[in-house]
Design a protein around this motif. Sequence first.
Motif, short mmCIF file in Angstrom:
data_model
loop_
_atom_site.label_atom_id
_atom_site.label_comp_id
_atom_site.label_asym_id
_atom_site.label_seq_id
_atom_site.Cartn_x
_atom_site.Cartn_y
_atom_site.Cartn_z
N MET A 77 61.68 -30.59 -5.38
CA MET A 77 60.72 -30.90 -6.46
C MET A 77 59.17 -29.84 -6.41
O MET A 77 59.35 -29.28 -5.12
N SER A 78 59.16 -29.56 -8.07
CA SER A 78 57.74 -28.73 -7.85
C SER A 78 56.76 -30.01 -6.54
O SER A 78 56.62 -30.65 -6.64
N ASP A 79 56.03 -29.06 -6.88
CA ASP A 79 54.71 -29.44 -6.25
C ASP A 79 53.29 -29.98 -7.29
O ASP A 79 53.59 -30.46 -7.23
N LEU A 80 53.99 -29.58 -8.82
CA LEU A 80 53.55 -30.56 -9.39
C LEU A 80 54.20 -32.34 -9.41
O LEU A 80 52.89 -32.91 -10.00
N SER A 81 54.85 -31.81 -9.56
CA SER A 81 56.05 -33.46 -9.20
C SER A 81 55.09 -33.86 -7.83
O SER A 81 54.83 -34.81 -8.05
N LYS A 82 55.54 -33.87 -7.00
CA LYS A 82 54.57 -33.66 -5.42
C LYS A 82 53.11 -34.34 -5.39
O LYS A 82 52.89 -35.06 -5.21
N LEU A 83 52.45 -33.67 -5.83
CA LEU A 83 50.90 -34.37 -7.02
C LEU A 83 51.17 -35.67 -7.63
O LEU A 83 49.86 -36.13 -7.50
N ARG A 84 52.19 -35.91 -8.90
CA ARG A 84 51.52 -36.32 -9.61
C ARG A 84 52.59 -37.80 -8.98
O ARG A 84 51.98 -38.66 -9.17
N GLU A 85 53.50 -37.56 -7.82
CA GLU A 85 53.26 -38.60 -6.86
C GLU A 85 52.37 -39.03 -5.93
O GLU A 85 52.21 -40.24 -5.67
N GLN A 86 51.41 -38.33 -5.01
CA GLN A 86 50.28 -38.55 -5.13
C GLN A 86 49.14 -38.83 -5.23
O GLN A 86 48.77 -40.62 -5.46
N ILE A 87 49.39 -39.22 -6.75
CA ILE A 87 48.66 -39.45 -7.81
C ILE A 87 49.02 -41.20 -8.20
O ILE A 87 47.79 -42.21 -8.05
N ASP A 88 50.07 -41.25 -8.16
CA ASP A 88 50.61 -42.20 -8.29
C ASP A 88 50.74 -43.53 -7.41
O ASP A 88 49.89 -44.35 -7.50
N GLN A 89 50.41 -43.07 -5.77
CA GLN A 89 50.64 -43.76 -4.64
C GLN A 89 49.11 -44.20 -5.06
O GLN A 89 48.74 -45.10 -4.44
N ALA A 90 47.82 -43.10 -4.97
CA ALA A 90 46.78 -43.54 -4.73
C ALA A 90 46.64 -44.88 -5.95
O ALA A 90 45.69 -46.26 -5.39
N ASP A 91 46.78 -44.18 -7.24
CA ASP A 91 46.55 -45.95 -7.76
C ASP A 91 47.33 -46.63 -8.00
O ASP A 91 46.48 -48.12 -8.02
N GLN A 92 48.51 -47.01 -7.47
CA GLN A 92 48.84 -48.08 -6.88
C GLN A 92 48.75 -48.64 -5.95
O GLN A 92 47.47 -50.13 -5.29
N ASP A 93 47.33 -47.88 -4.77
CA ASP A 93 46.42 -48.06 -3.39
C ASP A 93 45.29 -48.31 -4.82
O ASP A 93 45.14 -49.74 -3.91
N LEU A 94 45.44 -47.72 -4.78
CA LEU A 94 43.51 -48.54 -5.73
C LEU A 94 43.90 -50.53 -6.37
O LEU A 94 43.12 -51.23 -6.17
N VAL A 95 45.14 -50.20 -6.96
CA VAL A 95 45.21 -51.62 -8.03
C VAL A 95 45.34 -52.48 -6.51
O VAL A 95 44.60 -53.53 -6.65
N LYS A 96 46.11 -52.13 -5.64
CA LYS A 96 45.94 -53.27 -4.49
C LYS A 96 45.05 -53.71 -3.78
O LYS A 96 44.41 -55.37 -3.81
#
Length: 51
Positions: free
Chosen positions: A1-20
């Motif tokens: 997995m590329s660095d960009l994909s890892k960063l995007r996953e982290q952003i997606d997780q942060a977004d989910q945490d914010l919504v919760k």
Amino acid sequence: MSDLSKLREQIDQADQDLVKALVKRYDLVMEVGRVKREKGQAVFDPKRETR
């Protein structure tokens, strides 16, 4: 997995945490309003708004 994909996953997780967190806050706010209405108290409290 590329660095960009890892960063995007982290952003997606942060977004989910914010919504919760926002949903939880909304639920708490609604509960406070319900309790205040049951007790005949004003829902709006200007003192709380100054914080």
